[in-house]
Design an enzyme around this catalytic site. Structure first.
Site, PDB file in Angstrom:
ATOM      1  N   GLY A  83       0.671  -1.300   0.041  1.00 45.98           N
ATOM      2  CA  GLY A  83       0.013  -0.077  -0.069  1.00 45.98           C
ATOM      3  C   GLY A  83       0.633   1.070   0.034  1.00 45.98           C
ATOM      4  O   GLY A  83       0.424   2.540   0.239  1.00 45.98           O
ATOM      5  N   ASP A 117      -8.609  -9.726  -8.372  1.00 48.42           N
ATOM      6  CA  ASP A 117      -7.442 -10.232  -9.509  1.00 48.42           C
ATOM      7  C   ASP A 117      -7.507  -8.978 -10.540  1.00 48.42           C
ATOM      8  O   ASP A 117      -8.904  -9.054 -10.948  1.00 48.42           O
ATOM      9  CB  ASP A 117      -7.868 -11.694  -9.919  1.00 48.42           C
ATOM     10  N   LYS A 170       4.160  -0.389 -14.093  1.00 47.87           N
ATOM     11  CA  LYS A 170       5.674  -0.906 -14.179  1.00 47.87           C
ATOM     12  C   LYS A 170       5.811  -1.805 -15.228  1.00 47.87           C
ATOM     13  O   LYS A 170       4.683  -2.293 -15.775  1.00 47.87           O
ATOM     14  CB  LYS A 170       5.779  -1.948 -12.848  1.00 47.87           C
ATOM     15  N   TRP A 198       1.862   3.194  -2.409  1.00 54.35           N
ATOM     16  CA  TRP A 198       1.403   3.918  -3.677  1.00 54.35           C
ATOM     17  C   TRP A 198       0.323   4.535  -3.160  1.00 54.35           C
ATOM     18  O   TRP A 198      -0.150   5.719  -3.515  1.00 54.35           O
ATOM     19  CB  TRP A 198       1.501   3.121  -4.830  1.00 54.35           C
ATOM     20  N   ASP A 203      -5.595  -5.431  -4.980  1.00 56.68           N
ATOM     21  CA  ASP A 203      -4.727  -6.359  -4.927  1.00 56.68           C
ATOM     22  C   ASP A 203      -5.315  -7.587  -4.708  1.00 56.68           C
ATOM     23  O   ASP A 203      -6.588  -7.887  -4.041  1.00 56.68           O
ATOM     24  CB  ASP A 203      -3.774  -5.935  -3.959  1.00 56.68           C
ATOM     25  N   ASP A 260       1.595  -0.863 -10.194  1.00 59.30           N
ATOM     26  CA  ASP A 260       2.899  -1.227  -9.903  1.00 59.30           C
ATOM     27  C   ASP A 260       2.959  -2.862  -9.807  1.00 59.30           C
ATOM     28  O   ASP A 260       3.761  -3.486  -9.057  1.00 59.30           O
ATOM     29  CB  ASP A 260       3.485  -0.785  -8.497  1.00 59.30           C
TER      30      ASP A 260
HETATM   31  N1  SAM Z   1       2.677  -0.592  -5.322  1.00 59.76           N
HETATM   32  C1  SAM Z   1       2.764  -1.518  -3.749  1.00 59.76           C
HETATM   33  C2  SAM Z   1       3.361  -0.733  -2.775  1.00 59.76           C
HETATM   34  O1  SAM Z   1       3.756   0.285  -3.114  1.00 59.76           O
HETATM   35  O2  SAM Z   1       3.096  -0.994  -1.807  1.00 59.76           O
HETATM   36  C3  SAM Z   1       3.671  -2.798  -4.270  1.00 59.76           C
HETATM   37  C4  SAM Z   1       3.054  -3.414  -5.303  1.00 59.76           C
HETATM   38  S1  SAM Z   1       4.034  -5.331  -5.159  1.00 59.76           S
HETATM   39  C5  SAM Z   1       5.498  -4.802  -6.165  1.00 59.76           C
HETATM   40  C6  SAM Z   1       3.379  -6.122  -6.365  1.00 59.76           C
HETATM   41  C7  SAM Z   1       1.562  -6.396  -5.977  1.00 59.76           C
HETATM   42  O3  SAM Z   1       1.137  -7.000  -7.306  1.00 59.76           O
HETATM   43  C8  SAM Z   1       1.699  -7.436  -5.032  1.00 59.76           C
HETATM   44  O4  SAM Z   1       0.931  -7.197  -4.088  1.00 59.76           O
HETATM   45  C9  SAM Z   1       0.624  -8.609  -5.743  1.00 59.76           C
HETATM   46  O5  SAM Z   1      -0.239  -8.998  -4.840  1.00 59.76           O
HETATM   47  C10 SAM Z   1       0.012  -7.788  -6.633  1.00 59.76           C
HETATM   48  N2  SAM Z   1      -0.588  -8.650  -7.780  1.00 59.76           N
HETATM   49  C11 SAM Z   1       0.011  -9.637  -8.653  1.00 59.76           C
HETATM   50  N3  SAM Z   1      -0.618 -10.171  -9.630  1.00 59.76           N
HETATM   51  C12 SAM Z   1      -2.019  -9.494  -9.528  1.00 59.76           C
HETATM   52  C13 SAM Z   1      -3.184  -9.679 -10.095  1.00 59.76           C
HETATM   53  N4  SAM Z   1      -3.369 -10.615 -10.994  1.00 59.76           N
HETATM   54  N5  SAM Z   1      -4.141  -8.884  -9.501  1.00 59.76           N
HETATM   55  C14 SAM Z   1      -4.022  -8.118  -8.525  1.00 59.76           C
HETATM   56  N6  SAM Z   1      -2.891  -7.879  -7.814  1.00 59.76           N
HETATM   57  C15 SAM Z   1      -1.739  -8.326  -8.298  1.00 59.76           C
END
Ligand code: SAM
Length: 318
Positions: free
Chosen positions: A53, A104, A169, A55, A88, A129
């Protein structure tokens, strides 16, 4: 590794804790904003793949700060209510002014939930992200990352206002150009940015896509093949610019032979059919052994000799 070793090595990791950010990624969004002024005039924002969280924290602090001060209101105008939706797969601890959806981003149902939350009003900014669990197989990781980005783009086409901004990203792998061209279909300005806080050793970067301007007549489509992909889907039902039609060109003179017709042999009177061997027979065809056995009347015998794969015995067999 000691408890404090990451603190010692990583300045952003340390700073994040000092400044109260949930993850060091907060600095990536803050630095992107320094360059692109992302938050100016933003009232409704979506944070895709938001957990844990940081961002969303940035969005909450930046957008709601403006809201509190009423800086955004033009003279005589009321400041609009700020709405931030974070999505997320994983649950996230609550944040002020942020509505969470645990879902998702590749699912249509998630896109629908975001749209419902904005009550028909479009978002000004969508950020993503998202990152898959890295497998270490670079091609697979890049592919999954690209799919996440396309899923985020698809959701964006449903919620973003014309002129709005999408930040995501991206892994700068070998097929990144294809992604750029897909993004350019929807945004007049696409920039690839690498904030200082993103490690140089990582292929991660961020696309900042400005001025959302979908192709004329484009209708965001819930049955977009990018989402809930199903091979039984009838893609022919897509219409207008959503349906991609590539030119079909029949080549060759109309008087050329039709490859589906049988043309009888036309022999001159008294002439026999002459077999013409292939210009280059197969070097080691899979039927080589069967031909050899049949030719030598050995097909039904159990003690038939086997032919070594390297044998050149039957290479001239037609
Ligand atoms: N931007 C976040 C922060 O600043 O705290 C960090 C994000 S982290 C690098 C990547 C996130 O992408 C993870 O929490 C993962 O659960 C989520 N993620 C990956 N695939 C996903 C999907 N299909 N749907 C939703 N979230 C997804």
């Amino acid at each position: 590794m000691g408890r404090s070793s990451k603190d010692k090595r990583d300045i952003y990791y340390r700073l994040a804790k000092e400044e109260g950010w949930r993850a060091r990624s907060a600095f990536k969004l803050l630095q992107l904003d320094e360059e692109f002024n992302l938050f100016k005039g933003v009232n409704r924002a979506v944070d895709l793949c938001a957990a844990p969280g940081s961002w969303s924290q940035v969005l909450s602090r930046k957008l709601r700060k403006w809201e509190e001060k009423g800086e955004k209101a033009e003279e005589g105008e009321e400041a609009e209510e700020v709405k931030i939706v974070a999505v997320d797969l994983q649950a996230m601890a609550p944040l002020p002014g942020v509505t969470q959806i645990q879902g998702d981003i590749t699912k249509v149902s998630t896109a629908q939930e975001i749209i419902r939350h904005f009550e028909g009003l479009p978002a000004d900014l969508v950020v993503c992200d998202g990152a898959p669990d890295v497998t270490g197989l670079h091609d697979v990781d890049e592919y999954i990352q690209a799919q996440l980005l396309l899923a985020a783009l698809n959701i964006t086409t449903h919620v973003l206002k014309p002129g709005g901004t999408f930040v995501a990203k991206i892994f700068r792998g070998k097929d990144v150009t294809l992604l750029y061209s897909q993004l350019k279909i929807f945004f007049s300005c696409v920039t690839c940015a690498k904030p200082r806080s993103s490690r140089n050793s990582s292929i991660e970067a961020f696309v900042v896509c400005q001025n959302y301007s979908p192709p004329e007549g484009y209708v965001p489509n819930m049955s977009n093949p990018l989402l809930d992909h199903s091979y039984d889907e009838d893609f022919n039902q897509l219409e207008g610019p959503n349906r991609i039609i590539v030119p079909f060109l029949a080549c060759g003179d109309l008087s050329a032979f039709d490859s589906d017709r049988t043309y009888p042999l036309q022999l001159d009177a008294g002439k026999q059919y002459q077999y013409t061997p292939p210009t280059q027979p197969p070097i080691r065809p899979p039927y080589q052994q069967a031909c050899h056995l049949r030719k030598n009347n050995l097909l039904s015998r159990e003690d038939a000799p086997s032919i070594s794969p390297n044998s050149s015995q039957e290479q001239q067999e037609p």
